[in-house]
Design an enzyme around this catalytic site. Structure first.
Site, short mmCIF file in Angstrom:
data_model
loop_
_atom_site.label_atom_id
_atom_site.label_comp_id
_atom_site.label_asym_id
_atom_site.label_seq_id
_atom_site.Cartn_x
_atom_site.Cartn_y
_atom_site.Cartn_z
N ARG A 124 79.79 69.62 -75.36
CA ARG A 124 80.80 69.04 -76.23
C ARG A 124 80.39 67.63 -76.67
O ARG A 124 79.63 66.95 -75.99
CB ARG A 124 82.15 68.97 -75.52
CG ARG A 124 82.81 70.32 -75.30
CD ARG A 124 84.17 70.17 -74.62
NE ARG A 124 84.05 69.61 -73.28
CZ ARG A 124 84.30 68.35 -72.96
NH1 ARG A 124 84.70 67.49 -73.89
NH2 ARG A 124 84.17 67.92 -71.71
N LYS A 161 87.64 74.70 -76.94
CA LYS A 161 88.35 73.54 -76.41
C LYS A 161 89.23 72.86 -77.46
O LYS A 161 90.22 72.21 -77.11
CB LYS A 161 87.35 72.54 -75.83
CG LYS A 161 86.69 73.02 -74.54
CD LYS A 161 87.71 73.35 -73.45
CE LYS A 161 87.04 73.65 -72.12
NZ LYS A 161 88.02 74.08 -71.08
N HIS A 188 94.74 73.16 -67.45
CA HIS A 188 93.30 73.39 -67.42
C HIS A 188 92.99 73.99 -66.05
O HIS A 188 92.61 73.30 -65.11
CB HIS A 188 92.54 72.07 -67.62
CG HIS A 188 91.07 72.25 -67.77
ND1 HIS A 188 90.14 71.38 -67.26
CD2 HIS A 188 90.35 73.22 -68.38
CE1 HIS A 188 88.92 71.80 -67.55
NE2 HIS A 188 89.02 72.91 -68.22
N SER A 244 84.96 71.22 -65.58
CA SER A 244 83.78 72.07 -65.63
C SER A 244 82.83 71.73 -64.49
O SER A 244 82.55 70.57 -64.22
CB SER A 244 83.06 71.87 -66.97
OG SER A 244 81.87 72.60 -67.02
N LYS A 276 86.05 76.44 -60.79
CA LYS A 276 87.22 77.22 -61.23
C LYS A 276 86.86 78.69 -61.46
O LYS A 276 87.51 79.59 -60.94
CB LYS A 276 87.79 76.66 -62.54
CG LYS A 276 88.56 75.40 -62.46
CD LYS A 276 89.41 75.14 -63.69
CE LYS A 276 88.71 75.40 -65.00
NZ LYS A 276 87.54 74.57 -65.24
N THR A 277 85.83 78.90 -62.28
CA THR A 277 85.47 80.27 -62.63
C THR A 277 84.96 81.03 -61.43
O THR A 277 85.35 82.17 -61.17
CB THR A 277 84.41 80.26 -63.75
OG1 THR A 277 84.97 79.64 -64.91
CG2 THR A 277 83.97 81.67 -64.09
N ASP A 334 90.16 79.63 -67.13
CA ASP A 334 90.08 78.25 -67.63
C ASP A 334 91.36 77.68 -68.24
O ASP A 334 91.62 76.50 -68.10
CB ASP A 334 88.96 78.15 -68.67
CG ASP A 334 88.55 76.73 -68.98
OD1 ASP A 334 88.34 75.95 -68.02
OD2 ASP A 334 88.44 76.38 -70.16
N ARG A 359 75.51 78.65 -70.70
CA ARG A 359 76.82 79.29 -70.68
C ARG A 359 76.74 80.79 -70.97
O ARG A 359 75.85 81.25 -71.69
CB ARG A 359 77.72 78.66 -71.74
CG ARG A 359 78.12 77.22 -71.45
CD ARG A 359 79.29 77.15 -70.50
NE ARG A 359 79.64 75.78 -70.15
CZ ARG A 359 80.75 75.46 -69.49
NH1 ARG A 359 81.59 76.40 -69.11
NH2 ARG A 359 81.00 74.21 -69.19
#
Length: 528
Positions: free
Chosen positions: A58, A198, A217, A236, A240-241, A255, A321
């Site tokens: 990003r 995002k 988030h 990130s 989380k994932t 997410d 990714r």
């Protein structure tokens, strides 16, 4: 929140001026288009590999929110939501419309929010087939709408439109501009697909709370045996994932979620997982997606002859990714709205190596740490980030929060009190020393602790009160080495540990000064 809509339907204008329109193409057809246009390459198993160019993460310094009378009093203005004048946005919009005129375009009509009561329509217009595939994967596909349809959100995606920086009223050749009043998102000068995802999340973080819905988030999953759900907050790279994609539980999403008075729901329809050094043993479900048809691998290195991927190669970026549809996973929650969570987990990646791997929080401590959002940004998730960087990111997602963090904290407090959910702080960072000295806590060990929480395996264990932060740390946990639970014990120099831990506590105090007068005294006193 009612979106006023643009005075002119910009999507309809772009579509009427295109040389060719590919509307709501299916996944196989988008594959064919992307291959024919040399946008990427097919790999073993059927994944599609692409490279996003110079920008592999990003571009937060190039993100703007248009200041309008409708939004000016609500938006959390600052580094994460830089104000852009309406006139500047109009010039950029005109430039994008002129750029797309006479071009071949790809249009996807999608929606976001699994809960139909809070659903918004999203039309994505882009010049690349693979970006259209990304939109179809990450959002929720819907039927084609007429060209004159007015979606709630329109994305004008022009990755190869290079801006003139100051000449166009922006910082560089790229821009991500959100006009929240009209529901228009303009992305130019960057091909990194995550900007689309995002940007829509930022928009939903504006619209939903103004409707009384807490946007998060976070990842979320459900225990199929008990029906109890859990939330996992984290930036990130904090896990989380990985931790929410558990073969013993059903994944709601990895997410972006929202929490209403009736339960929780996923905002999107796909997953966007980091794939660098992905382990088949530690993360089998996600690993499997790296060789599945329908998965987009972004900036992942592969062998040109065999088309086998090398998930350990970070020569392009640490931020490799994989984008894949949620439904491609084996264990997925199939209903639109899931039950209220029994547990809320706040994830941090502590690069100092001093935070305990797990701690139980009071409701006030939960709000304190939610507003603090301490973690360390990991390499590659933003442009120019090569080493872990200490950060305090309110709501564990400050770059995507359109409103003041206290708005989300107040809604979280309401939900916690309404449901009685227990909150935990789990550190997936370093142990035995700081980054470069100690080692990262093994994901297998963290998963044991998470499962102990979710299966109520810590109800009968002894806890100790942390002298600095005041939260409760378990002395033991099923299957976990007890020495790991006390970070001071695994440092070679206990006095150095105390000094570093005290230093981190001071950072917490300094950071929370911005919220101290905006929260209840009990919350302000819930930190170190």
């Amino acid at each position: 929140m009612v979106i006023s809509g643009a005075p002119n339907n910009v999507a309809s204008i772009v579509m009427s001026n295109a040389s060719a329109i590919h509307h709501n193409l299916s996944v196989p057809v988008l594959y064919e288009h992307a291959v024919r246009r040399h946008e990427g390459k097919l790999l073993q198993g059927g994944t599609f590999a692409v490279f996003s160019g110079e920008r592999t993460g990003r571009s937060p310094k190039d993100k703007y929110v248009v200041r309008t009378p409708d939004t000016s009093e609500h938006v959390w203005w600052g580094q994460h939501n830089q104000p852009m004048g309406a006139e500047t946005f109009e010039r950029l919009r005109a430039k994008a419309v002129a750029y797309l005129k006479g071009r071949e375009i790809y249009v996807q009509d999608t929606v976001v929010a699994q809960d139909p009561h809070h659903r918004k329509t999203v039309r994505v217009i882009t010049e690349q087939a693979y970006h259209s595939l990304f939109a179809r994967t990450m959002f929720i596909p819907s039927e084609s709408k007429p060209a004159d349809h007015r979606p709630d959100i329109t994305i004008l995606h022009c990755p190869f439109l290079q801006l003139e920086g100051e000449g166009d009223g922006v910082r560089s050749e790229a821009v991500v501009a959100l006009n929240l009043a009209e529901g228009i998102i303009l992305i130019a000068g960057t091909a990194y697909a995550g900007e689309m995802k995002k940007s829509v999340f930022t928009a939903m973080n504006y619209y939903l709370p103004l409707e009384g819905v807490l946007s998060l988030h976070s990842a979320a999953n459900v225990d199929p045996r008990t029906g109890k759900s859990a939330l996992f907050f984290g930036l990130s790279g904090t896990g989380k994932t990985t931790l929410s994609t558990d073969p013993e539980r059903l994944l709601i999403g990895d997410d972006e979620h929202a929490w209403t008075q009736h339960g929780i729901f996923n905002i999107e329809g796909g997953c966007y997982a980091k794939t660098i050094r992905l382990s088949k043993d530690a993360e089998p479900d996600i690993f499997e997606q790296t060789s599945e048809f329908g998965t987009i691998l972004e900036n992942v290195i592969f062998d040109e002859d065999t088309r086998e991927v090398d998930l350990d190669d970070d020569s392009v970026t640490e931020n490799t990714r994989g984008s894949y549809p949620l439904e491609s996973l084996r264990n997925v929650y199939e209903h639109e709205v899931a039950p209220h969570p029994a547990h809320v987990i706040l994830l941090t990646a502590d690069a100092f190596g001093v935070m305990p791997p797990i701690a139980r929080l009071t409701p006030e401590q939960a709000l304190y740490h939610f507003l603090s959002g301490y973690t360390c940004k990991l390499a590659g998730t933003e442009m120019g980030l090569t080493d872990p960087q200490t950060t305090f990111s309110p709501c564990y997602g400050a770059p995507f929060m359109a409103l003041n963090p206290t708005v989300y904290a107040e809604l979280l407090e309401q939900r916690l009190r309404m449901t009685g959910a227990q909150t935990w702080l789990i550190n997936t960072g370093w142990t035995g020393g700081k980054y470069g000295v100690g080692k990262r806590i093994a994901i297998q060990e963290t998963r044991k602790m998470v499962r102990a929480v979710l299966n109520d395996g810590l109800r009968s264990v002894e806890f100790r009160r942390d002298a600095l932060f005041g939260f409760e740390v378990p002395v033991s946990a099923p299957g976990v080495d007890s020495r790991l639970l006390d970070p001071r014990e695994v440092w070679s120099d206990a006095e150095e540990y105390d000094r570093v831990y005290a230093g981190l506590a001071e950072k917490f105090k300094a950071n929370f000064a911005q919220f101290r007068d905006l929260v209840r005294p009990e919350v302000a006193a819930a930190g170190p």
